[in-house]
Design an enzyme around this catalytic site. Structure first.
Site, PDB file in Angstrom:
ATOM      1  CD  GLU A  23      79.983  54.887  66.619  1.00 16.81           C
ATOM      2  OE1 GLU A  23      81.178  54.540  66.529  1.00 16.81           O
ATOM      3  OE2 GLU A  23      79.371  55.477  65.723  1.00 16.81           O
ATOM      4  CG  ASP A  73      79.989  58.627  66.449  1.00 13.66           C
ATOM      5  OD1 ASP A  73      79.067  58.814  67.269  1.00 13.66           O
ATOM      6  OD2 ASP A  73      81.149  58.326  66.780  1.00 13.66           O
ATOM      7  CG  ASP A 128      82.237  59.233  62.078  1.00 16.19           C
ATOM      8  OD1 ASP A 128      81.588  58.164  62.038  1.00 16.19           O
ATOM      9  OD2 ASP A 128      82.991  59.526  63.025  1.00 16.19           O
ATOM     10  CG  ASP A 144      85.477  54.918  61.663  1.00 15.47           C
ATOM     11  OD1 ASP A 144      85.748  54.224  60.668  1.00 15.47           O
ATOM     12  OD2 ASP A 144      86.338  55.483  62.345  1.00 15.47           O
TER      13      ASP A 144
END
Length: 633
Positions: free
Chosen positions: A420, A493, A495, A497
């Protein structure tokens, strides 16, 4: 000179040794599915009593110590000495493979347990098993452990009624976990009650002091009502049909406005998630009936050449239940029916449904409109997919400019990392082995293909870049042979998102490139969430951890050492060496391979989490809110 293979190497396993040696041959695996297969084997024996009119009550009890009890009010297992084995019949059934009453059609007209191995397999794989029998006014009991009798058959006194109770605890030496899922068992018990109208099934949980009772007088019609409760049906009444002349067959069906469909099929009350001849006959009969009806009426609107089976199944909820005496399953776990006798189902379905359509023109018009709507959507979607596919290319000169390709042309030994953003893309390009690792950065959260229109998919640059890089095309022009990479690795990532982006990408692969998932080409990378440095100087220890729980466990063991914690907000924050060591180097990384174990559940999950129906997500959040321990918002 010996070739290392002699008569001494040939083993002859006695009794139930083979079951303990190779349990997967009998229950599929030794994970959670195999664990519950033990329950289904005993449960199916009780249900067979009900199917043949000898039982109207079944009770399952979960105990805090891990035991489970299954009791039925059937005829009770015979207790006399068996003339072949010289042992009592209870011991004969529970200690010998292929010993049972299902081989004689006079004893069981229809049955789910056919091979006479279920009870013996459960016994072999149980740390302890007890059988209680009520028969001829007397209660009997016998105990076993790992397939071996611990006691003889004992008389315990007088008994009212007849029936059998089996209590067992799975052997922890065999199973990776011996904890039963109450929800899984509840679902199976309720389904049995739906399939056998009037049968009462109880589930008791001793630890929670809770009892649930399932009984459905209308059988699978009640089942369909439950399935329709959280969906928007079209303006047409459900169709139900029962045939009981030579072949016993039942079906109920209805269409909804959902794009997802669901067909639940059963044989002698055994679920067949992989389908088989009965489900194929149902699908074909239904499609033929609708095609014939449409041809006899006004035909199809302009632009629609034909109605496909896919159009018919869109939004369809159906339950198909057949009862056979010459039943042949694929494997002991009975996921798929192979019996040729189910071929009778197709003409039955076609005739019955087509007749009903002609007799109910208003209902038929609503169903035809729904099927035509699906055909129109399919035609528009195919045009959009064809447009995207035409722009896709497998030649390097026509690949997306943002793709950092690898030098190798060997599909089986190359990898495509989907990351991303440009920052993560830059770090990944430095960390990769450019000989076999390619990097494709994507811009943030890609299009949710579960909700997107054909025009949006056609115009989306990220989707086009993915299709071009992978090389296969998609939809009707998909060609597996053009796949450019052996592994497609989603590396986002660690997390919220990142998880959302990974879910969007998985939705795309599942809906539009499912073959790549089925053949094991799609993976999730597992980047660390924290870098923890403990100690100082030469005694410094650096650990990478992937969750808060893992971090907390590590910190509990610090023993006064100096600790420094770094939380990675994204892959772009990692230096190239760290990213390589933790996430990209095949020698040190961890990858999660994506697969499909249950097609219907997978479909339902994507439909709930990513579909247009907000109500489903609302219900899902309400049901699972208490399970969330750490919400990153």
């Amino acid at each position: 000179m010996s070739n290392g293979y002699t008569v001494d190497d040939i083993q002859v396993l006695k009794g139930l040794e083979a079951v303990r040696k190779r349990p997967g041959m009998y229950i599929g695996d030794t994970g959670i599915d195999g664990l519950h297969q033990l329950v289904w084997e005993i449960l199916d024996n009780s249900v067979d009593e009900a199917l043949n009119g000898h039982c109207d009550f079944i009770e399952v009890i979960l105990y805090p110590d891990g035991r489970i009890s299954l009791e039925d009010w059937g005829r009770g297992i015979p207790v006399e000495v068996h003339p072949t084995t010289g042992k009592n019949t209870v011991e004969t059934i529970f200690c010998n493979l292929h010993a049972g009453g299902k081989f004689d059609d006079d004893v069981y007209k229809v049955a789910g347990g056919l091979h006479g191995v279920g009870a013996a397999v459960v016994n072999a794989l149980s740390e302890k098993l007890e059988v209680e029998v009520r028969r001829d006014g007397i209660r009997y009991e016998q105990e076993f452990s790992k397939g071996v009798p611990l006691t003889g058959l004992k008389k315990l006194g007088k008994a009212e009624g007849t029936g059998t109770r089996v209590i067992f605890i799975p052997d922890p030496e065999i199973f990776s976990s011996t904890v039963f899922s109450k929800n899984t068992i509840r679902e199976r018990l309720e389904t049995k009650a739906f399939l056998i109208a009037g049968l009462t099934v109880k589930l008791r949980d001793i630890a929670e002091d809770n009892t649930e009772t399932f009984v459905y007088p209308e059988g699978i019609s009640d089942f369909l009502k439950k399935l329709l409760s959280d969906r928007a049906p079209i303006d047409a009444q459900p169709f139900s049909y029962r045939h009981d002349n030579g072949l016993r067959f039942e079906m109920v069906l209805a269409w909804t406005l959902d794009t997802a469909g669901k067909i639940l099929s059963y044989v002698n009350s055994i679920p067949t998630p992989a389908g088989g001849t009965h489900e194929t006959g149902f699908r074909n009969g239904l499609t033929r009936a609708l095609r014939t009806y449409i041809e006899k009426k006004n035909g199809l609107p302009k632009g629609i050449k034909n109605v496909t089976a896919e159009d018919v199944r869109e939004g369809l909820l159906a339950i198909v239940s057949v009862y056979l005496n010459d039943i042949e399953f694929q494997g002991q776990t009975k996921d798929r029916l192979n019996s040729a006798s189910a071929s009778q189902i197709e003409p039955l379905v076609k005739t019955a449904f087509e007749t009903w359509l002609h007799q109910n023109p208003t209902q038929a018009a609503a169903i035809v409109n729904r099927v035509v709507l699906a055909a129109q959507a399919r035609t528009a979607s195919r045009a959009a997919r064809d447009e995207v596919t035409r722009k896709a290319a497998t030649r390097r000169l026509m690949l997306p400019g943002k793709l950092a390709d690898c030098s190798s042309t060997s599909r089986d030994h190359t990898e495509l990392f989907i990351v991303e953003g440009d920052s993560a893309g830059g770090s990944s390009k430095q960390a990769r082995d450019r000989r076999f690792q390619a990097i494709l950065p994507i811009r943030g959260k890609i299009l949710n293909v579960e909700q997107a229109s054909a025009e949006k998919m056609k115009a989306n640059k990220e989707i086009q870049s993915l299709v071009q890089s992978i090389g296969t095309g998609m939809g009707p022009t998909f060609e597996y042979s053009r796949l450019r990479y052996g592994k497609i690795i989603i590396n986002t990532d660690a997390d919220v998102d990142g998880h959302h982006i990974a879910t969007l990408l998985l939705t795309f692969f599942y809906r539009f490139l499912p073959v790549l998932v089925e053949k094991g080409h799609v993976y999730l990378a597992m980047p660390p969430l924290y870098r923890i440095r403990m100690g100082s100087g030469k005694k410094t220890l650096i650990k990478y951890v992937f969750s808060d729980d893992e971090k907390n466990k590590l910190l509990k063991s610090k023993n006064g050492k100096e600790v420094e914690i770094q939380r990675f907000k994204g892959l772009g924050e990692m230096d190239a060496q760290t990213l390589k060591n933790t996430t990209m180097d095949p020698q040190t990384r961890t990858l999660l391979k994506i697969g499909i174990s249950d097609r219907q559940k997978t479909h339902d999950i994507f439909d709930t989490l990513m579909g247009k129906d907000v109500r489903k997500r609302f219900v899902f959040i309400k049901e699972h809110a208490r399970e969330v321990q750490d919400l990153d918002i």
